[in-house]
Design a protein around this motif. Structure first.
Motif, PDB file in Angstrom:
ATOM      1  N   PRO A   1      -8.741  -0.207   3.234  1.00 44.84           N
ATOM      2  CA  PRO A   1      -9.199   1.121   2.793  1.00 44.84           C
ATOM      3  C   PRO A   1      -8.035   2.077   2.551  1.00 44.84           C
ATOM      4  CG  PRO A   1      -9.759   0.745   5.101  1.00 44.84           C
ATOM      5  CD  PRO A   1      -9.168  -0.528   4.591  1.00 44.84           C
ATOM      6  N   LEU A   2      -6.969   1.956   3.384  1.00 42.80           N
ATOM      7  CA  LEU A   2      -5.812   2.850   3.308  1.00 42.80           C
ATOM      8  C   LEU A   2      -4.527   2.033   3.369  1.00 42.80           C
ATOM      9  CD1 LEU A   2      -6.965   5.501   5.949  1.00 42.80           C
ATOM     10  CD2 LEU A   2      -7.212   5.654   3.465  1.00 42.80           C
ATOM     11  N   ALA A   3      -3.415   2.695   3.108  1.00 41.88           N
ATOM     12  CA  ALA A   3      -2.099   2.053   3.203  1.00 41.88           C
ATOM     13  C   ALA A   3      -1.869   1.533   4.619  1.00 41.88           C
ATOM     14  CB  ALA A   3      -1.011   3.061   2.823  1.00 41.88           C
ATOM     15  N   PRO A   4      -1.090   0.465   4.763  1.00 42.57           N
ATOM     16  CA  PRO A   4      -0.814  -0.085   6.096  1.00 42.57           C
ATOM     17  C   PRO A   4      -0.223   0.936   7.070  1.00 42.57           C
ATOM     18  CG  PRO A   4       0.015  -1.552   4.387  1.00 42.57           C
ATOM     19  CD  PRO A   4      -0.451  -0.307   3.698  1.00 42.57           C
ATOM     20  N   SER A   5       0.488   1.930   6.549  1.00 41.90           N
ATOM     21  CA  SER A   5       1.081   2.950   7.416  1.00 41.90           C
ATOM     22  C   SER A   5       0.027   3.896   7.988  1.00 41.90           C
ATOM     23  CB  SER A   5       2.103   3.777   6.630  1.00 41.90           C
ATOM     24  OG  SER A   5       1.434   4.528   5.614  1.00 41.90           O
ATOM     25  N   GLY A   6      -1.164   3.895   7.406  1.00 43.72           N
ATOM     26  CA  GLY A   6      -2.218   4.806   7.846  1.00 43.72           C
ATOM     27  C   GLY A   6      -2.101   6.194   7.237  1.00 43.72           C
ATOM     28  N   ARG A   7      -1.020   6.413   6.507  1.00 40.54           N
ATOM     29  CA  ARG A   7      -0.827   7.718   5.854  1.00 40.54           C
ATOM     30  C   ARG A   7      -1.653   7.780   4.575  1.00 40.54           C
ATOM     31  NH1 ARG A   7       5.179   8.340   4.460  1.00 40.54           N
ATOM     32  NH2 ARG A   7       4.707   6.328   3.542  1.00 40.54           N
ATOM     33  N   ILE A   8      -2.035   8.986   4.192  1.00 39.28           N
ATOM     34  CA  ILE A   8      -2.680   9.224   2.908  1.00 39.28           C
ATOM     35  C   ILE A   8      -1.809  10.231   2.165  1.00 39.28           C
ATOM     36  CG2 ILE A   8      -4.710  10.111   1.706  1.00 39.28           C
ATOM     37  CD1 ILE A   8      -6.376   9.314   4.154  1.00 39.28           C
ATOM     38  N   LEU A   9      -1.094   9.731   1.179  1.00 40.06           N
ATOM     39  CA  LEU A   9      -0.234  10.600   0.394  1.00 40.06           C
ATOM     40  C   LEU A   9      -0.925  10.970  -0.915  1.00 40.06           C
ATOM     41  CD1 LEU A   9       3.198   8.780   0.840  1.00 40.06           C
ATOM     42  CD2 LEU A   9       2.281  10.708   2.146  1.00 40.06           C
ATOM     43  N   LEU A  10      -0.768  12.215  -1.325  1.00 40.11           N
ATOM     44  CA  LEU A  10      -1.305  12.633  -2.619  1.00 40.11           C
ATOM     45  C   LEU A  10      -0.581  11.902  -3.744  1.00 40.11           C
ATOM     46  CD1 LEU A  10      -3.191  14.509  -4.193  1.00 40.11           C
ATOM     47  CD2 LEU A  10      -1.378  16.232  -4.142  1.00 40.11           C
ATOM     48  N   TRP A  11       0.744  11.739  -3.611  1.00 40.67           N
ATOM     49  CA  TRP A  11       1.567  11.086  -4.626  1.00 40.67           C
ATOM     50  C   TRP A  11       2.538  10.139  -3.941  1.00 40.67           C
ATOM     51  CZ3 TRP A  11       1.952  10.243  -9.673  1.00 40.67           C
ATOM     52  CH2 TRP A  11       3.169   9.842 -10.205  1.00 40.67           C
ATOM     53  N   TYR A  12       2.599   8.911  -4.442  1.00 36.73           N
ATOM     54  CA  TYR A  12       3.579   7.939  -3.957  1.00 36.73           C
ATOM     55  C   TYR A  12       4.542   7.669  -5.108  1.00 36.73           C
ATOM     56  CZ  TYR A  12       5.594   3.870  -1.682  1.00 36.73           C
ATOM     57  OH  TYR A  12       6.463   2.985  -1.094  1.00 36.73           O
ATOM     58  N   ASP A  13       5.796   7.982  -4.905  1.00 40.39           N
ATOM     59  CA  ASP A  13       6.767   8.036  -5.993  1.00 40.39           C
ATOM     60  C   ASP A  13       7.434   6.707  -6.337  1.00 40.39           C
ATOM     61  OD1 ASP A  13       8.206   9.550  -7.946  1.00 40.39           O
ATOM     62  OD2 ASP A  13       9.961   9.417  -6.646  1.00 40.39           O
TER      63      ASP A  13
ATOM     64  N   GLN B   1      -1.128   2.176  -3.027  1.00 37.67           N
ATOM     65  CA  GLN B   1      -1.788   2.279  -1.728  1.00 37.67           C
ATOM     66  C   GLN B   1      -2.266   3.697  -1.419  1.00 37.67           C
ATOM     67  OE1 GLN B   1      -1.785  -0.784   0.518  1.00 37.67           O
ATOM     68  NE2 GLN B   1      -1.629  -1.341  -1.623  1.00 37.67           N
ATOM     69  N   HIS B   2      -1.829   4.668  -2.207  1.00 36.91           N
ATOM     70  CA  HIS B   2      -2.155   6.072  -1.936  1.00 36.91           C
ATOM     71  C   HIS B   2      -3.014   6.640  -3.065  1.00 36.91           C
ATOM     72  CE1 HIS B   2       0.330   6.223   1.624  1.00 36.91           C
ATOM     73  NE2 HIS B   2       1.186   5.451   0.965  1.00 36.91           N
ATOM     74  N   LEU B   3      -3.271   7.938  -3.031  1.00 37.98           N
ATOM     75  CA  LEU B   3      -4.152   8.535  -4.038  1.00 37.98           C
ATOM     76  C   LEU B   3      -3.626   8.343  -5.458  1.00 37.98           C
ATOM     77  CD1 LEU B   3      -5.247  11.717  -2.108  1.00 37.98           C
ATOM     78  CD2 LEU B   3      -6.787  10.020  -3.104  1.00 37.98           C
ATOM     79  N   PHE B   4      -2.447   8.886  -5.731  1.00 34.94           N
ATOM     80  CA  PHE B   4      -1.917   8.829  -7.093  1.00 34.94           C
ATOM     81  C   PHE B   4      -0.496   8.285  -7.066  1.00 34.94           C
ATOM     82  CE2 PHE B   4      -4.903  12.401  -6.807  1.00 34.94           C
ATOM     83  CZ  PHE B   4      -5.895  11.912  -7.649  1.00 34.94           C
TER      84      PHE B   4
ATOM     85  N   VAL C   1      -8.583   0.648  -1.292  1.00 34.92           N
ATOM     86  CA  VAL C   1      -9.853   1.180  -1.806  1.00 34.92           C
ATOM     87  C   VAL C   1      -9.649   2.641  -2.208  1.00 34.92           C
ATOM     88  CG1 VAL C   1     -12.271   1.636  -1.269  1.00 34.92           C
ATOM     89  CG2 VAL C   1     -11.181  -0.475  -0.457  1.00 34.92           C
ATOM     90  N   LEU C   2      -8.888   3.378  -1.421  1.00 38.31           N
ATOM     91  CA  LEU C   2      -8.588   4.771  -1.752  1.00 38.31           C
ATOM     92  C   LEU C   2      -7.928   4.869  -3.122  1.00 38.31           C
ATOM     93  CD1 LEU C   2      -8.355   7.788  -0.813  1.00 38.31           C
ATOM     94  CD2 LEU C   2      -6.072   7.169   0.021  1.00 38.31           C
ATOM     95  N   ASN C   3      -6.942   4.030  -3.399  1.00 36.93           N
ATOM     96  CA  ASN C   3      -6.246   4.068  -4.677  1.00 36.93           C
ATOM     97  C   ASN C   3      -7.171   3.653  -5.821  1.00 36.93           C
ATOM     98  OD1 ASN C   3      -4.374   2.349  -6.785  1.00 36.93           O
ATOM     99  ND2 ASN C   3      -3.423   4.273  -6.103  1.00 36.93           N
ATOM    100  N   SER C   4      -8.011   2.659  -5.599  1.00 34.68           N
ATOM    101  CA  SER C   4      -8.955   2.239  -6.639  1.00 34.68           C
ATOM    102  C   SER C   4      -9.919   3.366  -6.998  1.00 34.68           C
ATOM    103  CB  SER C   4      -9.742   1.006  -6.195  1.00 34.68           C
ATOM    104  OG  SER C   4      -8.923  -0.135  -6.212  1.00 34.68           O
ATOM    105  N   VAL C   5     -10.429   4.053  -5.981  1.00 34.46           N
ATOM    106  CA  VAL C   5     -11.332   5.184  -6.247  1.00 34.46           C
ATOM    107  C   VAL C   5     -10.578   6.277  -7.004  1.00 34.46           C
ATOM    108  CG1 VAL C   5     -12.686   7.029  -5.155  1.00 34.46           C
ATOM    109  CG2 VAL C   5     -12.920   4.658  -4.363  1.00 34.46           C
ATOM    110  N   ALA C   6      -9.344   6.557  -6.611  1.00 33.36           N
ATOM    111  CA  ALA C   6      -8.541   7.561  -7.321  1.00 33.36           C
ATOM    112  C   ALA C   6      -8.271   7.128  -8.760  1.00 33.36           C
ATOM    113  CB  ALA C   6      -7.242   7.817  -6.574  1.00 33.36           C
TER     114      ALA C   6
END
Length: 188
Positions: free
Chosen positions: A29-41, A50-53, A121-126
């Motif tokens: 559902p989320l990145a292995p780190s457990g973090r949810i980043l708005l942008w992963y560069d 693995q993150h939102l965008f 899953v978070l990234n797919s939904v985004a």
């Protein structure tokens, strides 16, 4: 009024089913780190997709621009809500295919994405949200601006990360060694 809500509810249900399918298929559902980043560069980093965008979000926005155009060409008599539901269905289907074990393995063997884990899953939904934004923009913008946006997003991502929608499709379907070597410089 209820009649007009049906395609939007169907679109939401399609997205919910796709997210549930991805979870049932073992996608995180989320990145292995457990973090949810708005942008992963880092497009080649361990938490890519693995993150939102991320750098691949513009390609999903392009999907929306293209889906709107394609559905306008072949189904313009269909209410806009139902065309949107079809676009959501196609995008969700792509997310399921893209995150299948076979396609993830193809990315690993045919592209420079050797450590690709698939999307969360978070990234797919985004990604579906980005497609929806592209669809909405295409509905409101002149065709030439939509075409310019597609070109702009492709040029910017190719310039900055040596990848984009066209190169991604090319390397997935017909890998070109010279392109892989050129991309490896950025991934290196």
């Amino acid at each position: 009024m209820t009649r007009n809500l049906h395609p939007w509810l169907v679109s939401f249900l399609i997205l919910a089913v796709a997210a549930a399918w991805l979870l049932a298929d073992g996608r995180a559902p989320l990145a292995p780190s457990g973090r949810i980043l708005l942008w992963y560069d880092d497009p080649w980093g361990a938490e890519g997709s693995q993150h939102l965008f991320d750098w691949y979000s513009p390609s999903h926005l392009i999907h929306g621009l293209l889906f709107y155009a394609g559905l306008w060409l072949v189904a313009r008599r269909l209410a806009i809500g139902w065309r949107f539901a079809l676009a959501v269905l196609v995008e969700c289907t792509w997310e399921l295919v893209e995150n299948s074990d076979a396609v993830i393995e193809r990315y690993r063997t045919a592209t420079v994405s050797k450590d690709y884990l698939g999307d969360t899953v978070l990234n797919s939904v985004a990604d579906v949200v980005c497609m929806a934004l592209g669809f909405w923009l295409a509905r409101r913008l002149p065709v030439w601006i939509s075409a310019a946006l597609i070109l702009l997003f492709e040029v910017v991502t190719v310039w900055l990360i040596r990848d984009g929608l066209a190169l991604n499709v090319l390397m997935l379907l017909w890998p070109v060694e010279a392109v892989r070597e050129w991309q490896a410089v950025a991934a290196g």
